[in-house]
Design a protein around this motif. Structure first.
Motif, PDB file in Angstrom:
ATOM      1  N   LEU A 191       0.861  -1.185   0.000  1.00 28.54           N
ATOM      2  CA  LEU A 191       0.000   0.000   0.000  1.00 28.54           C
ATOM      3  C   LEU A 191       0.897   1.234   0.000  1.00 28.54           C
ATOM      4  N   ASP A 192       0.664   2.100  -0.967  1.00 29.04           N
ATOM      5  CA  ASP A 192       1.545   3.254  -1.183  1.00 29.04           C
ATOM      6  C   ASP A 192       0.709   4.496  -1.487  1.00 29.04           C
ATOM      7  N   PRO A 193       1.207   5.669  -1.102  1.00 28.07           N
ATOM      8  CA  PRO A 193       0.429   6.906  -1.285  1.00 28.07           C
ATOM      9  C   PRO A 193       0.016   7.178  -2.728  1.00 28.07           C
ATOM     10  N   TYR A 194       0.836   6.786  -3.706  1.00 35.71           N
ATOM     11  CA  TYR A 194       0.491   7.113  -5.093  1.00 35.71           C
ATOM     12  C   TYR A 194      -0.862   6.541  -5.501  1.00 35.71           C
ATOM     13  N   MET A 195      -1.305   5.495  -4.810  1.00 34.35           N
ATOM     14  CA  MET A 195      -2.580   4.862  -5.174  1.00 34.35           C
ATOM     15  C   MET A 195      -3.757   5.825  -5.037  1.00 34.35           C
ATOM     16  N   ARG A 196      -3.620   6.802  -4.144  1.00 33.13           N
ATOM     17  CA  ARG A 196      -4.687   7.788  -3.989  1.00 33.13           C
ATOM     18  C   ARG A 196      -4.935   8.520  -5.301  1.00 33.13           C
ATOM     19  N   GLU A 197      -3.850   8.791  -6.025  1.00 34.57           N
ATOM     20  CA  GLU A 197      -3.999   9.514  -7.285  1.00 34.57           C
ATOM     21  C   GLU A 197      -4.669   8.656  -8.359  1.00 34.57           C
ATOM     22  N   LEU A 198      -4.466   7.357  -8.267  1.00 33.64           N
ATOM     23  CA  LEU A 198      -5.089   6.466  -9.257  1.00 33.64           C
ATOM     24  C   LEU A 198      -6.597   6.359  -9.043  1.00 33.64           C
ATOM     25  N   MET A 199      -7.068   6.797  -7.887  1.00 30.79           N
ATOM     26  CA  MET A 199      -8.506   6.742  -7.600  1.00 30.79           C
ATOM     27  C   MET A 199      -9.260   7.928  -8.194  1.00 30.79           C
ATOM     28  N   ASN A 200      -8.517   8.931  -8.666  1.00 29.57           N
ATOM     29  CA  ASN A 200      -9.174  10.095  -9.260  1.00 29.57           C
ATOM     30  C   ASN A 200      -9.624   9.794 -10.679  1.00 29.57           C
ATOM     31  N   ASP A 201     -10.496  10.653 -11.170  1.00 32.54           N
ATOM     32  CA  ASP A 201     -11.037  10.478 -12.506  1.00 32.54           C
ATOM     33  C   ASP A 201      -9.917  10.545 -13.542  1.00 32.54           C
ATOM     34  N   VAL A 202      -9.029  11.499 -13.355  1.00 30.79           N
ATOM     35  CA  VAL A 202      -7.867  11.614 -14.231  1.00 30.79           C
ATOM     36  C   VAL A 202      -6.656  11.196 -13.422  1.00 30.79           C
ATOM     37  N   GLY A 203      -6.000  10.179 -13.862  1.00 30.47           N
ATOM     38  CA  GLY A 203      -4.839   9.684 -13.143  1.00 30.47           C
ATOM     39  C   GLY A 203      -3.639  10.576 -13.368  1.00 30.47           C
ATOM     40  N   PRO A 204      -2.556  10.296 -12.663  1.00 32.30           N
ATOM     41  CA  PRO A 204      -1.335  11.057 -12.903  1.00 32.30           C
ATOM     42  C   PRO A 204      -0.753  10.676 -14.257  1.00 32.30           C
ATOM     43  N   ALA A 205       0.240  11.429 -14.689  1.00 29.94           N
ATOM     44  CA  ALA A 205       0.786  11.222 -16.033  1.00 29.94           C
ATOM     45  C   ALA A 205       1.439   9.852 -16.186  1.00 29.94           C
ATOM     46  N   TYR A 206       1.823   9.236 -15.076  1.00 33.75           N
ATOM     47  CA  TYR A 206       2.601   8.012 -15.194  1.00 33.75           C
ATOM     48  C   TYR A 206       1.761   6.747 -15.107  1.00 33.75           C
ATOM     49  N   ALA A 207       0.463   6.869 -14.838  1.00 31.78           N
ATOM     50  CA  ALA A 207      -0.357   5.667 -14.721  1.00 31.78           C
ATOM     51  C   ALA A 207      -1.814   6.038 -14.938  1.00 31.78           C
ATOM     52  N   PRO A 208      -2.585   5.139 -15.511  1.00 33.50           N
ATOM     53  CA  PRO A 208      -4.003   5.438 -15.733  1.00 33.50           C
ATOM     54  C   PRO A 208      -4.795   5.339 -14.438  1.00 33.50           C
ATOM     55  N   SER A 209      -5.931   6.002 -14.401  1.00 35.91           N
ATOM     56  CA  SER A 209      -6.862   5.868 -13.283  1.00 35.91           C
ATOM     57  C   SER A 209      -7.373   4.441 -13.195  1.00 35.91           C
ATOM     58  N   VAL A 210      -7.753   4.048 -11.996  1.00 38.69           N
ATOM     59  CA  VAL A 210      -8.482   2.789 -11.835  1.00 38.69           C
ATOM     60  C   VAL A 210      -9.930   3.057 -12.257  1.00 38.69           C
ATOM     61  N   PRO A 211     -10.465   2.285 -13.215  1.00 37.65           N
ATOM     62  CA  PRO A 211     -11.862   2.509 -13.598  1.00 37.65           C
ATOM     63  C   PRO A 211     -12.799   2.126 -12.450  1.00 37.65           C
ATOM     64  N   LEU A 212     -13.935   2.780 -12.354  1.00 35.62           N
ATOM     65  CA  LEU A 212     -14.933   2.432 -11.342  1.00 35.62           C
ATOM     66  C   LEU A 212     -15.336   0.978 -11.507  1.00 35.62           C
ATOM     67  N   GLY A 213     -15.406   0.253 -10.403  1.00 36.94           N
ATOM     68  CA  GLY A 213     -15.797  -1.149 -10.451  1.00 36.94           C
ATOM     69  C   GLY A 213     -14.657  -2.103 -10.744  1.00 36.94           C
ATOM     70  N   GLU A 214     -13.469  -1.533 -11.013  1.00 40.70           N
ATOM     71  CA  GLU A 214     -12.330  -2.398 -11.302  1.00 40.70           C
ATOM     72  C   GLU A 214     -11.458  -2.588 -10.064  1.00 40.70           C
ATOM     73  N   THR A 215     -10.634  -3.626 -10.116  1.00 43.15           N
ATOM     74  CA  THR A 215      -9.749  -3.950  -8.999  1.00 43.15           C
ATOM     75  C   THR A 215      -8.748  -2.825  -8.770  1.00 43.15           C
ATOM     76  N   MET A 216      -8.567  -2.451  -7.517  1.00 38.19           N
ATOM     77  CA  MET A 216      -7.558  -1.459  -7.165  1.00 38.19           C
ATOM     78  C   MET A 216      -6.174  -1.959  -7.602  1.00 38.19           C
ATOM     79  N   ALA A 217      -5.391  -1.047  -8.158  1.00 32.13           N
ATOM     80  CA  ALA A 217      -4.055  -1.403  -8.633  1.00 32.13           C
ATOM     81  C   ALA A 217      -3.070  -1.447  -7.472  1.00 32.13           C
ATOM     82  N   GLY A 218      -2.032  -2.245  -7.629  1.00 28.09           N
ATOM     83  CA  GLY A 218      -1.011  -2.275  -6.591  1.00 28.09           C
ATOM     84  C   GLY A 218       0.018  -3.351  -6.843  1.00 28.09           C
TER      85      GLY A 218
END
Lengths: 344, 344
Positions: free
Chosen positions: A50-77
């Protein structure tokens, strides 16, 4: 509800959080264990990072280095997983691998994203002190920060997965290290166990003055993984020619609106100019090809020799991941946060 | 009131400006021509350079690289001067030198701060296209920005002393250059005379959209000498791995209070992180020892070959300096601003 052989539990993104995530932003689902196709392996998750960057993947627009997690999809990690079935000749059953399987018990992979781990006494270290967070500290401090003996290095989240390694590597290089951490227990640990010269409590209202007192020669290297008031305390103390590695801004990950004023940008840019500061953003994914081998060699030696100490904060059970992750964003963890998903 | 042989006119700082300076912040005084002591030379000012950084020297607290001008003291500034009396064996009467004589007709120097210029067809170029501003462009663009062929370079104040050289050097290196300047005349000049690919008017309310349209491949190198709305337009267009040289923030030199919100710093830091931006402050004084010789050689060749064009905005008479300087801070100059203090 422990891991089973027949069902796959996965934690999906149920809603996009506004500000700090709540347990309702996650949902645990039970599906069947996937079946590997030709060329694939089936992986069983042992440890989930579990790492802080995952918070950014939960947003609608992900950070430049990784796509957002789509709603209903498995959390990335990232995970340490064991190969439990293989239709890929490069991997044998029983092998330990580093994977991006995400917040679930089982996953299939074509092997492209897997790193064989060999035998490890403490496999979970591949997610922390011998893995991505420590690699982040290594590149961000040594390649970008370039501390010299006698210089002063400041790092926030000083007992976290990245900060603790930053501070210890800076000490190894002969620098003076001032940490900032949340609370007296963490500060004591940073000084007594990790060898920091000083560690300040970020909750103290006198932080700016205390940091100035702790840095009589100014700050030569700042490793930014916090933002917010810590940055404000650091900025006026930066020396001419200071290096600032921007690795994270955890204080802002939960911002759900543009920050209110005053606008701190003009003052920051003036400082960058007048102090000839070199500020550089770090996303560790960029550096695996060039620097990962050197990191593994150096860090393995330092850890084996006891020159770098690693502390894990393990929680048990996949179902604990959301609560633990929310705590991470609030600084409740103490050491690298890892979910022990399954006994081995 | 032209230069005389017996009196020394000097322009002193009469009051510390709040915001944009006014003519009342300056005062012209007449004193006697100083007499050089043993080891000193007497210098007569031919040309005085006016540069944005001088605004910062007018504040109570100067920037990190230079002290404030004390109230009642002569305004600081670079000059091209002629040695008119010498008690220093290293300098002969009649010699042209680059000096820090400031806003006055005469000055004495022990020679330590003087750079002999030899014979120059256009001595004032030592203050601009062959001097500090162009050297700033050279180090800031080539050493820090490191543009590659085909990359997009953006520079503000595109027809100013620094910006015009930045753009032309970027073109020499095969980059695409998008300038931003104040008004259609300057924009036309940047494209038609200096060879910029595009130049946008910073007064246009659609600047952000126009810049996005002009940079379909994003921005690889941004040379910051403006700040304010130009920075805001640039930030979202920066590519992964972009380099930002922070050379000046002229838009903020006249700020006399902390800027009101929203706070643009969190967004900027997130962008630095996510785009792995390398941002570096440049004060050109740091680089003379290492890079000045290379600059003089390269720039001399490029100017002689007509590959870099230099435009001066000359005003006549020391007494014109305050008004011209105020105009500089408002972007009213067109080319490197130089005061012709005396005929030669």
């Amino acid at each position: 509800m422990p891991q089973s052989d027949t069902g796959n539990r996965r934690i999906v993104l149920a809603a996009r959080p506004r500000g700090l995530p709540t347990p309702r932003d996650f949902r645990i689902e039970e599906t069947s264990v996937p079946t590997p196709s030709e060329g694939q392996v089936l992986l069983r998750t042992l440890y989930l990072s579990l790492d802080p960057y995952m918070r950014e993947l939960m947003n609608d627009v992900g950070p430049a280095y990784a796509p957002s997690v789509p709603l209903g999809e498995t959390m990335a990690g990232g995970t340490v997983s064991r190969v439990v079935a293989s239709k890929n000749p490069r991997f044998r059953v029983g092998e330990l691998v580093l994977s991006r399987a995400g917040w679930q018990d089982y996953a299939v992979s074509d092997g492209e994203d897997l790193v064989p781990l060999g035998e490890m006494a403490r496999p979970s270290l591949a997610l922390g002190g011998l893995g991505m967070p420590a690699f982040t500290a290594y590149v961000g401090l040594l390649d970008m920060g370039q501390p010299k003996p006698g210089e002063t290095v400041v790092v926030g989240a000083a007992t976290g997965a990245v900060g603790a390694v930053v501070g210890q590597l800076a000490r190894l290089k002969g620098a003076r290290v001032v940490g900032i951490a949340g609370g007296p227990d963490k500060c004591r640990y940073a000084v007594e166990e990790l060898g920091f010269d000083v560690c300040l409590d970020r909750h103290d209202s006198r932080l700016a003055q205390q940091l100035a007192d702790a840095c009589p020669d100014g700050i030569h290297v700042y490793f930014e993984n916090v933002g917010g008031v810590v940055f404000d305390a650091v900025l006026p103390l930066l020396n001419i020619g200071a290096r600032v590695t921007v690795c994270g801004v955890i204080a802002h990950y939960n911002d759900d609106a543009p920050a209110s004023g005053p606008d701190r940008l003009p003052k920051t840019m003036s400082t960058v100019l007048q102090k000839r500061i070199r500020m550089q953003g770090l996303v560790i994914l960029d550096h695996y090809a060039d620097r990962y081998d050197a990191f593994r060699r150096d860090m393995g030696e330092w850890v084996d020799a006891g020159r770098v100490k690693l502390r894990e904060d393990q929680v048990d059970g996949l179902e604990s991941a959301p609560e633990a992750f929310i705590g991470l964003l609030q600084g409740r963890n103490f050491g690298k946060l890892v979910v022990r998903v399954a006994g081995d």
